[in-house]
Design a protein around this motif. Structure first.
Motif, PDB file in Angstrom:
ATOM      1  N   MET A  61      -3.772  54.579   8.929  1.00  0.00           N
ATOM      2  CA  MET A  61      -3.804  55.177  10.260  1.00  0.00           C
ATOM      3  C   MET A  61      -3.778  56.697  10.161  1.00  0.00           C
ATOM      4  O   MET A  61      -2.900  57.274   9.525  1.00  0.00           O
ATOM      5  CB  MET A  61      -2.609  54.681  11.084  1.00  0.00           C
ATOM      6  N   LYS A  62      -4.765  57.322  10.796  1.00  0.00           N
ATOM      7  CA  LYS A  62      -4.842  58.787  10.795  1.00  0.00           C
ATOM      8  C   LYS A  62      -3.808  59.352  11.764  1.00  0.00           C
ATOM      9  O   LYS A  62      -3.747  58.939  12.915  1.00  0.00           O
ATOM     10  CB  LYS A  62      -6.257  59.218  11.191  1.00  0.00           C
ATOM     11  N   ASN A  63      -3.001  60.288  11.301  1.00  0.00           N
ATOM     12  CA  ASN A  63      -1.986  60.935  12.141  1.00  0.00           C
ATOM     13  C   ASN A  63      -2.261  62.432  12.228  1.00  0.00           C
ATOM     14  O   ASN A  63      -2.816  63.009  11.306  1.00  0.00           O
ATOM     15  CB  ASN A  63      -0.591  60.690  11.566  1.00  0.00           C
ATOM     16  N   PRO A  64      -1.857  63.133  13.284  1.00  0.00           N
ATOM     17  CA  PRO A  64      -1.227  62.568  14.474  1.00  0.00           C
ATOM     18  C   PRO A  64      -2.232  61.885  15.402  1.00  0.00           C
ATOM     19  O   PRO A  64      -3.442  62.107  15.284  1.00  0.00           O
ATOM     20  CB  PRO A  64      -0.616  63.803  15.139  1.00  0.00           C
ATOM     21  N   ILE A  65      -1.714  61.091  16.326  1.00  0.00           N
ATOM     22  CA  ILE A  65      -2.530  60.370  17.306  1.00  0.00           C
ATOM     23  C   ILE A  65      -2.419  61.078  18.647  1.00  0.00           C
ATOM     24  O   ILE A  65      -1.320  61.428  19.085  1.00  0.00           O
ATOM     25  CB  ILE A  65      -2.062  58.911  17.429  1.00  0.00           C
ATOM     26  N   TYR A  66      -3.542  61.282  19.294  1.00  0.00           N
ATOM     27  CA  TYR A  66      -3.557  62.008  20.569  1.00  0.00           C
ATOM     28  C   TYR A  66      -3.615  61.032  21.740  1.00  0.00           C
ATOM     29  O   TYR A  66      -4.595  60.305  21.915  1.00  0.00           O
ATOM     30  CB  TYR A  66      -4.751  62.959  20.623  1.00  0.00           C
ATOM     31  N   LEU A  67      -2.550  60.998  22.539  1.00  0.00           N
ATOM     32  CA  LEU A  67      -2.499  60.164  23.746  1.00  0.00           C
ATOM     33  C   LEU A  67      -2.000  60.992  24.931  1.00  0.00           C
ATOM     34  O   LEU A  67      -1.112  60.579  25.676  1.00  0.00           O
ATOM     35  CB  LEU A  67      -1.601  58.944  23.513  1.00  0.00           C
ATOM     36  N   ASP A  68      -2.594  62.185  25.076  1.00  0.00           N
ATOM     37  CA  ASP A  68      -2.245  63.097  26.174  1.00  0.00           C
ATOM     38  C   ASP A  68      -3.522  63.593  26.857  1.00  0.00           C
ATOM     39  O   ASP A  68      -3.656  64.767  27.188  1.00  0.00           O
ATOM     40  CB  ASP A  68      -1.407  64.260  25.628  1.00  0.00           C
ATOM     41  N   TYR A  69      -4.471  62.686  27.050  1.00  0.00           N
ATOM     42  CA  TYR A  69      -5.781  63.027  27.615  1.00  0.00           C
ATOM     43  C   TYR A  69      -5.712  63.536  29.053  1.00  0.00           C
ATOM     44  O   TYR A  69      -6.618  64.234  29.502  1.00  0.00           O
ATOM     45  CB  TYR A  69      -6.709  61.815  27.553  1.00  0.00           C
ATOM     46  N   ALA A  70      -4.655  63.183  29.787  1.00  0.00           N
ATOM     47  CA  ALA A  70      -4.526  63.680  31.152  1.00  0.00           C
ATOM     48  C   ALA A  70      -4.222  65.170  31.176  1.00  0.00           C
ATOM     49  O   ALA A  70      -4.478  65.858  32.165  1.00  0.00           O
ATOM     50  CB  ALA A  70      -3.441  62.907  31.906  1.00  0.00           C
ATOM     51  N   SER A  71      -3.677  65.670  30.075  1.00  0.00           N
ATOM     52  CA  SER A  71      -3.391  67.096  29.940  1.00  0.00           C
ATOM     53  C   SER A  71      -4.681  67.867  29.647  1.00  0.00           C
ATOM     54  O   SER A  71      -5.001  68.852  30.304  1.00  0.00           O
ATOM     55  CB  SER A  71      -2.367  67.314  28.840  1.00  0.00           C
ATOM     56  N   THR A  72      -5.394  67.403  28.642  1.00  0.00           N
ATOM     57  CA  THR A  72      -6.710  67.975  28.322  1.00  0.00           C
ATOM     58  C   THR A  72      -7.422  67.017  27.381  1.00  0.00           C
ATOM     59  O   THR A  72      -6.784  66.202  26.702  1.00  0.00           O
ATOM     60  CB  THR A  72      -6.598  69.380  27.681  1.00  0.00           C
ATOM     61  N   THR A  73      -8.740  67.131  27.349  1.00  0.00           N
ATOM     62  CA  THR A  73      -9.533  66.295  26.449  1.00  0.00           C
ATOM     63  C   THR A  73     -10.199  67.167  25.390  1.00  0.00           C
ATOM     64  O   THR A  73     -10.490  68.344  25.646  1.00  0.00           O
ATOM     65  CB  THR A  73     -10.631  65.541  27.218  1.00  0.00           C
ATOM     66  N   PRO A  74     -10.450  66.610  24.197  1.00  0.00           N
ATOM     67  CA  PRO A  74     -11.201  67.379  23.199  1.00  0.00           C
ATOM     68  C   PRO A  74     -12.653  67.530  23.651  1.00  0.00           C
ATOM     69  O   PRO A  74     -13.178  66.658  24.354  1.00  0.00           O
ATOM     70  CB  PRO A  74     -11.102  66.505  21.939  1.00  0.00           C
TER      71      PRO A  74
END
Length: 391
Positions: free
Chosen positions: A1-14
């Protein structure tokens, strides 16, 4: 599993790599880098043409005319322009604004400012599920009401308001309706020709475009929807917001929206399945509760709490997974969530709550790992707490 994992898409998206590739053509000497207001040479003409095409593309995606879209720097700026400018047009005759207690900070703080200079604001409180009672809305509209500002998708709990019905109420009463669509543009279909929305704010970085570019839709259907100059200068953007346009950002917004519209259904089905999978694998945790209304919420946002588990401690334990306590603006000021307070949560339950938000690049493996880490972290916190008291 690649870390870190991004689960804050409501804040901003890549930024989507396809968007970045398109933007790069509008930055350097061998591309289209000119100032669109420089109308005496080809560099300016090409830049102006690119902006015109981008504006037309965005308008087509939203079902409106290109002259109904102006570019800003952020959704917050769009909201400020929409509310303050429209209010200034009617301040001698009407001084009443209606909004809700769960709007984004940029709406709430703008209304607080307007109260200080003589306007009256009614803050509608939602039901416990986060939805606004439309009968209450109808009752508080009066002859002094200028504007109703109610968002589409809430940025903390993901609850979806019925903006079509709200728009109809406002239309029938000849009230201007503003929508903060920051969490919904690119995720839900919009056809503004058939909607009673007069003003709408959004920004590119919520749908895989760049930060630093927002937009404001201004309907031409109503004669009373007229915005005064907000930023004085060279007269750009219909003399509402002067300043040199960021061509590469505008191109990025256009490309990101086109991709999001084309992939909307695929993205939404995938994200809804991931959200369902996540919730089904954690809903049996002792003390867990869901904030908002699961059936009337965005698949992209899930706000949960676990009784007696401090959210900050949980986030520390899940340090390689990016989740949040609430919205980015609230976190910036280290404030507890006024949205959760508005739907009836106690301060204690607010301190137990976290927001997880999913996006285009979220994978099932990441959700599997998040489920595993949630269970493990909660058990560890409970064990340490019990061990501490025993000792």
């Amino acid at each position: 599993m690649k870390n870190p994992i991004y689960l804050d898409y409501a804040s901003t998206t890549p930024v989507d790599k396809r968007v970045l590739k398109k933007m790069m053509k509008y930055l350097t000497i061998d591309g289209i880098f000119g100032n669109p207001s420089s109308n005496l040479h080809i560099f300016g003409w090409n830049a102006e043409k690119a902006v015109d095409i981008a504006r037309k593309n965005i308008a087509k995606c939203l079902g409106c005319h290109d002259n109904e879209i102006i570019f800003t720097s952020t959704a917050s700026e769009s909201i400020n322009i929409a509310i303050k400018s429209i209010i200034n047009c009617f301040k001698k005759h009407k001084k009443h604004i209606i909004t809700t207690t769960i709007e984004h900070k940029s709406v709430i703080e703008t209304c607080v400012y307007l109260e200080k200079i003589g306007f009256y604001v009614t803050y509608l409180k939602p039901s416990k599920n986060g939805l606004i009672n439309l009968n209450k809305l109808k009752k508080i509209i009066n002859e002094k009401t200028i504007l109703v500002s109610i968002m589409h998708v809430n940025n903390e709990i993901g609850v979806i308001q019925n903006i079509s019905k709200i728009g109809k109420i406002c239309h029938d009463k000849n009230i201007i309706y503003h929508v903060d669509a920051t969490q919904s543009i690119g995720k839900y279909p919009f056809n503004l020709k058939n909607m009673n929305i007069d003003l709408m704010s959004f920004s590119a970085h919520k749908f895989y475009g760049p930060k630093g570019i927002g937009a404001l839709y201004i309907s031409k259907k109503k004669s009373n929807v007229f915005l005064k100059t907000f930023i004085h200068g060279g007269g750009q953007e219909q003399n509402i917001r002067s300043g040199t346009l960021a061509v590469h950002q505008i191109i990025g917004m256009s490309e990101a929206l086109l991709i999001s519209i084309n992939e909307m259904e695929k993205d939404r089905i995938k994200i809804q399945n991931l959200k369902n999978y996540l919730w089904n694998n954690i809903k049996h945790i002792k003390g867990i509760f869901y904030n908002g209304d699961y059936l009337h919420s965005s698949p992209y946002i899930i706000n949960i709490g676990i009784k007696n588990i401090l959210n900050k401690l949980l986030i520390i334990e899940m340090k390689n997974i990016a989740i949040s306590l609430s919205s980015a603006c609230t976190s910036y000021y280290s404030q507890s969530s006024y949205v959760l307070k508005s739907i009836g949560l106690t301060n204690e339950l607010i301190k137990n709550s976290i927001r997880i938000s999913l996006g285009r690049f979220t994978t099932k493996k990441e959700i599997d790992y998040t489920i595993y880490k949630l269970h493990k972290s909660i058990n560890k916190i409970i064990y340490n707490k019990n061990n501490f008291f025993i000792n």
